[in-house]
Design a protein around this motif. Structure first.
Motif, PDB file in Angstrom:
ATOM      1  N   LEU A  69       0.919  -1.316   0.284  1.00 30.09           N
ATOM      2  CA  LEU A  69       0.461  -0.287   0.469  1.00 30.09           C
ATOM      3  C   LEU A  69       0.676   0.976  -0.012  1.00 30.09           C
ATOM      4  O   LEU A  69       0.378   2.315  -0.998  1.00 30.09           O
ATOM      5  N   ILE A  70       2.028   1.160   0.911  1.00 29.14           N
ATOM      6  CA  ILE A  70       2.903   2.126   0.500  1.00 29.14           C
ATOM      7  C   ILE A  70       3.470   2.416  -0.653  1.00 29.14           C
ATOM      8  O   ILE A  70       3.118   3.910  -0.757  1.00 29.14           O
ATOM      9  N   GLU A  71       4.183   1.563  -1.309  1.00 30.37           N
ATOM     10  CA  GLU A  71       5.352   1.563  -2.213  1.00 30.37           C
ATOM     11  C   GLU A  71       4.081   1.870  -3.416  1.00 30.37           C
ATOM     12  O   GLU A  71       4.735   2.594  -4.550  1.00 30.37           O
ATOM     13  N   GLY A  72       3.176   1.903  -2.868  1.00 30.04           N
ATOM     14  CA  GLY A  72       2.242   1.922  -4.453  1.00 30.04           C
ATOM     15  C   GLY A  72       1.192   3.213  -4.655  1.00 30.04           C
ATOM     16  O   GLY A  72       0.379   3.685  -4.965  1.00 30.04           O
ATOM     17  N   GLY A  73       2.024   4.269  -3.297  1.00 29.23           N
ATOM     18  CA  GLY A  73       1.493   5.651  -3.424  1.00 29.23           C
ATOM     19  C   GLY A  73      -0.037   5.754  -2.634  1.00 29.23           C
ATOM     20  O   GLY A  73      -0.716   6.690  -3.937  1.00 29.23           O
ATOM     21  N   LEU A  74      -0.700   5.032  -2.153  1.00 30.27           N
ATOM     22  CA  LEU A  74      -1.959   5.159  -1.879  1.00 30.27           C
ATOM     23  C   LEU A  74      -2.281   6.495  -1.421  1.00 30.27           C
ATOM     24  O   LEU A  74      -1.968   6.552  -0.806  1.00 30.27           O
ATOM     25  N   THR A  75      -3.363   6.837  -2.079  1.00 28.51           N
ATOM     26  CA  THR A  75      -3.652   8.507  -1.128  1.00 28.51           C
ATOM     27  C   THR A  75      -5.152   8.401  -0.655  1.00 28.51           C
ATOM     28  O   THR A  75      -5.722   7.405  -1.157  1.00 28.51           O
ATOM     29  N   TYR A  76      -5.511   9.246  -0.100  1.00 23.28           N
ATOM     30  CA  TYR A  76      -6.732   9.482   0.487  1.00 23.28           C
ATOM     31  C   TYR A  76      -7.691   9.363  -0.185  1.00 23.28           C
ATOM     32  O   TYR A  76      -8.582   8.706  -0.099  1.00 23.28           O
ATOM     33  N   ASN A  77      -7.933  10.382  -1.633  1.00 24.96           N
ATOM     34  CA  ASN A  77      -8.391  10.261  -2.106  1.00 24.96           C
ATOM     35  C   ASN A  77      -8.854   8.722  -3.108  1.00 24.96           C
ATOM     36  O   ASN A  77     -10.137   8.266  -2.766  1.00 24.96           O
ATOM     37  N   ASP A  78      -7.498   7.416  -2.845  1.00 24.55           N
ATOM     38  CA  ASP A  78      -8.299   6.202  -3.356  1.00 24.55           C
ATOM     39  C   ASP A  78      -9.033   5.952  -2.158  1.00 24.55           C
ATOM     40  O   ASP A  78     -10.273   5.093  -2.605  1.00 24.55           O
ATOM     41  N   ILE A  79      -8.826   6.468  -1.303  1.00 22.14           N
ATOM     42  CA  ILE A  79      -9.626   5.853  -0.122  1.00 22.14           C
ATOM     43  C   ILE A  79     -11.390   6.200  -1.048  1.00 22.14           C
ATOM     44  O   ILE A  79     -12.322   5.389  -0.258  1.00 22.14           O
ATOM     45  N   GLN A  80     -11.342   7.255  -1.077  1.00 23.79           N
ATOM     46  CA  GLN A  80     -12.833   8.114  -0.753  1.00 23.79           C
ATOM     47  C   GLN A  80     -14.307   6.785  -1.574  1.00 23.79           C
ATOM     48  O   GLN A  80     -13.992   6.558  -2.035  1.00 23.79           O
TER      49      GLN A  80
END
Ligand code: TMP
Length: 307
Positions: free
Chosen positions: A118-129
């Protein structure tokens, strides 16, 4: 069931037997209820698992998603990598033959690898929403009524999950459209920098170490709910609440109240699948077992007899 669910058909819904409440030892339950009722809501706290407990296991014939399962990263390669890990480790999670210490190591490995991806793939808060708004996830019927009742009575609810706190909070925001001041989420929490995930806070919670976290987790709840918000004062201190209502869907969830030094505990289990094979174990481990993905109305009824 699974075949029907995978095909997206409605056979599952049509063939599912109705939900039932199974009470292994009615006398013991009656005693616990009387003891809890005597001290009332001021001494009660609720500890609930999230996936498959507060949320439904089946939604319109398809498996409901978990806080991990619903997550879609901007780069789909990372979703595929996490899915490959799921396919390898999930059967091990449920294997009855792997010794517990070995299984604990495997679960640590799975959680570490998933968090790193999740870190390596650069998860963003926008992805979560976005992921939550596209997700196939729903609270059980009656959950809102249960939370409202507990809020009115001033009973704290600790949602304790080996999933992801930030996702669970977003599910609460998007699916319940309101917040509850008595609810605290204890789960793996992300650290964002400029909107991108860079780390996870504290020690990882996985399915087999929930018991180790119970006490550490009680302190922040005490601080957050009990102090610093004036009106609730010490009333919300979970350490002083010696009666526990525990909700889970795995026997491992019983460990969520370890270390809390409770006087009385009523444990409620949601037995979502393999009902015939697991009913005996569940009805020995939990005071009440709700089978076949039942609603939360039975729990609400029970709680209203305690407060
Ligand atoms: P819990 O919410 O019942 O505490 O458990 C979390 C569930 O998340 C557990 O059954 C395994 C699942 N999981 C995934 O689906 N994907 C993952 O990458 C990981 C680490 C766990």
């Amino acid at each position: 069931r699974i075949a029907a669910a995978k095909m997206g058909g409605s056979a599952d819904v049509l063939t599912s037997p109705p939900a039932q409440a199974v009470i292994g030892d009615p006398e013991s339950l009656a005693k616990k209820k009387a003891a809890i009722r005597e001290l009332g809501p001021a001494k009660l706290q609720v500890i609930a698992d999230f996936d498959g407990t507060l949320t439904r296991y089946w939604i319109d014939g398809c498996r409901g998603q978990t806080s991990h399962g619903l997550l879609q990263q901007s780069d789909p390669v990372y979703d595929a990598k996490r899915q490959a890990l799921y396919e390898y480790y999930h059967p091990l999670e449920y294997s009855p033959t792997i010794p517990i210490d070995e299984k604990t190591k495997l679960m640590e490995e799975w959680w570490d690898k998933t968090h790193s991806l999740l870190i390596e793939g650069g998860l963003t808060y926008n992805d979560i929403q976005k992921s939550v708004s596209n997700a196939n996830i729903a609270f059980r019927d009656g959950v809102v009524e249960l939370f409202e009742f507990l809020e009115e009575k001033g009973v704290p609810v600790l949602v304790f999950s080996a999933g992801l706190a930030d996702i669970i909070e977003e599910v609460f925001r998007q699916k319940l459209h309101r917040s509850f001041k008595n609810i605290k989420i204890v789960s793996n929490r992300m650290v964002f920098d400029n909107g991108r995930l860079v780390a996870f806070k504290g020690k990882t919670i996985h399915v087999l170490n929930k018991n180790e976290h119970a006490l550490d987790m009680a302190a922040p709840v005490h601080e957050q709910l009990g102090e610093g918000n004036g009106s609730n004062g010490d009333n919300m201190s979970v350490k002083k609440r010696t009666n526990v209502l525990l909700l889970g869907d795995h026997t491992g969830d019983l460990g969520m109240s370890d270390g809390l030094n409770y006087e009385n505990r009523i444990a409620i289990g949601f037995l979502n699948n393999n009902v015939e094979e697991s009913l005996k174990t569940y009805s020995e481990a939990f005071d009440v077992v709700f089978t076949n993905d039942g609603s939360m109305h039975g729990v609400l009824q029970l709680v209203s007899q305690l407060c």
